[in-house]
Design an enzyme around this catalytic site. Sequence first.
Site, short mmCIF file in Angstrom:
data_model
loop_
_atom_site.label_atom_id
_atom_site.label_comp_id
_atom_site.label_asym_id
_atom_site.label_seq_id
_atom_site.Cartn_x
_atom_site.Cartn_y
_atom_site.Cartn_z
N SER A 160 -24.27 33.34 -56.62
CA SER A 160 -24.96 32.14 -56.04
C SER A 160 -26.34 32.50 -55.40
O SER A 160 -26.67 33.51 -55.04
CB SER A 160 -24.08 31.61 -55.01
N TYR A 175 -19.56 33.33 -46.75
CA TYR A 175 -19.82 33.29 -48.50
C TYR A 175 -21.08 33.84 -48.74
O TYR A 175 -21.14 34.48 -50.09
CB TYR A 175 -19.70 31.74 -48.59
N1 LIG Z 1 -21.39 24.12 -57.57
C1 LIG Z 1 -22.50 24.92 -56.79
O1 LIG Z 1 -23.41 24.32 -56.45
C2 LIG Z 1 -22.37 26.12 -57.10
C3 LIG Z 1 -23.54 26.91 -56.57
C4 LIG Z 1 -23.62 28.36 -56.75
C5 LIG Z 1 -22.71 29.14 -57.13
N2 LIG Z 1 -21.61 28.41 -57.66
C6 LIG Z 1 -20.22 29.13 -57.65
O2 LIG Z 1 -19.76 28.73 -59.06
C7 LIG Z 1 -18.50 28.93 -59.25
C8 LIG Z 1 -17.73 27.91 -59.77
O3 LIG Z 1 -17.65 26.62 -58.92
P1 LIG Z 1 -17.71 25.23 -59.14
O4 LIG Z 1 -19.12 24.57 -58.59
O5 LIG Z 1 -17.50 25.09 -60.68
O6 LIG Z 1 -16.72 24.50 -58.34
P2 LIG Z 1 -14.92 24.43 -58.70
O7 LIG Z 1 -14.47 23.97 -57.46
O8 LIG Z 1 -14.97 23.33 -59.84
O9 LIG Z 1 -14.55 25.84 -59.16
C9 LIG Z 1 -13.96 26.81 -58.48
C10 LIG Z 1 -12.48 27.27 -59.12
O10 LIG Z 1 -12.29 28.21 -58.48
C11 LIG Z 1 -10.81 28.16 -58.35
N3 LIG Z 1 -10.14 29.14 -57.36
C12 LIG Z 1 -10.39 28.89 -56.02
N4 LIG Z 1 -9.77 30.09 -55.55
C13 LIG Z 1 -8.95 30.74 -56.57
C14 LIG Z 1 -8.26 31.89 -56.54
N5 LIG Z 1 -7.78 32.46 -55.53
N6 LIG Z 1 -7.96 32.34 -57.86
C15 LIG Z 1 -8.31 31.59 -58.99
N7 LIG Z 1 -9.01 30.49 -58.93
C16 LIG Z 1 -9.43 30.15 -57.71
C17 LIG Z 1 -10.53 26.75 -58.00
O11 LIG Z 1 -9.27 26.22 -58.09
C18 LIG Z 1 -11.61 26.02 -58.89
O12 LIG Z 1 -10.96 25.60 -60.01
C19 LIG Z 1 -17.93 29.46 -57.79
O13 LIG Z 1 -17.56 30.86 -57.70
C20 LIG Z 1 -18.83 29.03 -56.82
O14 LIG Z 1 -18.93 29.96 -55.64
C21 LIG Z 1 -21.35 27.02 -57.37
#
Ligand SMILES: NC(=O)c1ccc[n+]([C@@H]2O[C@H](COP(=O)([O-])OP(=O)(O)OC[C@H]3O[C@@H](n4cnc5c(N)ncnc54)[C@H](O)[C@@H]3O)[C@@H](O)[C@H]2O)c1
Length: 269
Positions: A160, A175
């Site tokens: 991130s 985080y």
């Molecule tokens: N959305 C943003 O702005 C953003 C920014 C930077 C980084 N990220 C990172 O991108 C990645 C994806 O996030 P997203 O934005 O698509 O959100 P999202 O919530 O759609 O995806 C995260 C997924 O991880 C799953 N998850 C959570 N705990 C888990 C576990 N113990 N085992 C297996 N799966 C688990 C959730 O059920 C969910 O489907 C994450 O790692 C997040 O930290 C997102």
Amino acid sequence: MDASALDPVRIDSGALLAGRMAVISGAGRPRGIGRATARLFMAHGARVALLDVDEEETRAAAADLNQTTGTDHARGWACNVADAAACAAAIDGVLAWSGGRLDVLVNNAGLTQKRGVAEISEADYDTITDVVLRGTLLLSQAALPAMRARHGGSIVNVSSMSAQQGGGIFGGAHYCAAKAGVLGLTRAMARELGSEGIRVNAIAPGLVLTDFSRTGRSDDDKHASGAGWPLPRAGHAAEIAGACLFLASDLSSYVTGTTIDVNGGAHMR
Ligand SMILES: NC(=O)c1ccc[n+]([C@@H]2O[C@H](COP(=O)([O-])OP(=O)(O)OC[C@H]3O[C@@H](n4cnc5c(N)ncnc54)[C@H](O)[C@@H]3O)[C@@H](O)[C@H]2O)c1
């Protein structure tokens, strides 16, 4: 992979992952980065295993992708990435399906919590680091034997922008620290595994329009946060998926240990 192993036909064909088997964690949610990555990988010829804690959502995601693409190239598995036995069981299932093949792993599962430094409890710390950092290591460990057996593979770790600039988008210091840990883990794995033909890279997304940790922030709200950035908006999940495709495919065959920033210029290093 050495230069002689490069397959220019594959790079030029438009099917960058033809015949490849990819595992993507955290791929259950409809608007998530994992799901968008699975869709793009399938469009480039890959078979995709979707792993998520939420079994219903994961299986529904696979069914939806199969229907959209008119293939049976997606399958869902329930897997809590913080649990080593669950990771091993899920990868065993994937290998039984793929005939032992595993070319690409995208460690995308994650969650966040909004907390001030003083409010982060030990339980909060464990909740976040167990999934983000431990989970990245555990699922990689489970995938390694199959990659080693074929002397090749690409691991993509989703970190991130918060790791680079100390937050400012979502989430607390725990985080940010866990996501920064993912960057260190990425480089260490890249250094150790390169001679075995396994590349390991990271992506640092900025603010992306997903339902991440169900924060309740609207898309308009997120776009408004990005008003002052060089690309003055939030990103789309498909735009993170594009970087995943580059790192997963032979387009990046000489790239390892790096972090690709996909943030609209919000943070420049
Ligand atoms: N959305 C943003 O702005 C953003 C920014 C930077 C980084 N990220 C990172 O991108 C990645 C994806 O996030 P997203 O934005 O698509 O959100 P999202 O919530 O759609 O995806 C995260 C997924 O991880 C799953 N998850 C959570 N705990 C888990 C576990 N113990 N085992 C297996 N799966 C688990 C959730 O059920 C969910 O489907 C994450 O790692 C997040 O930290 C997102």
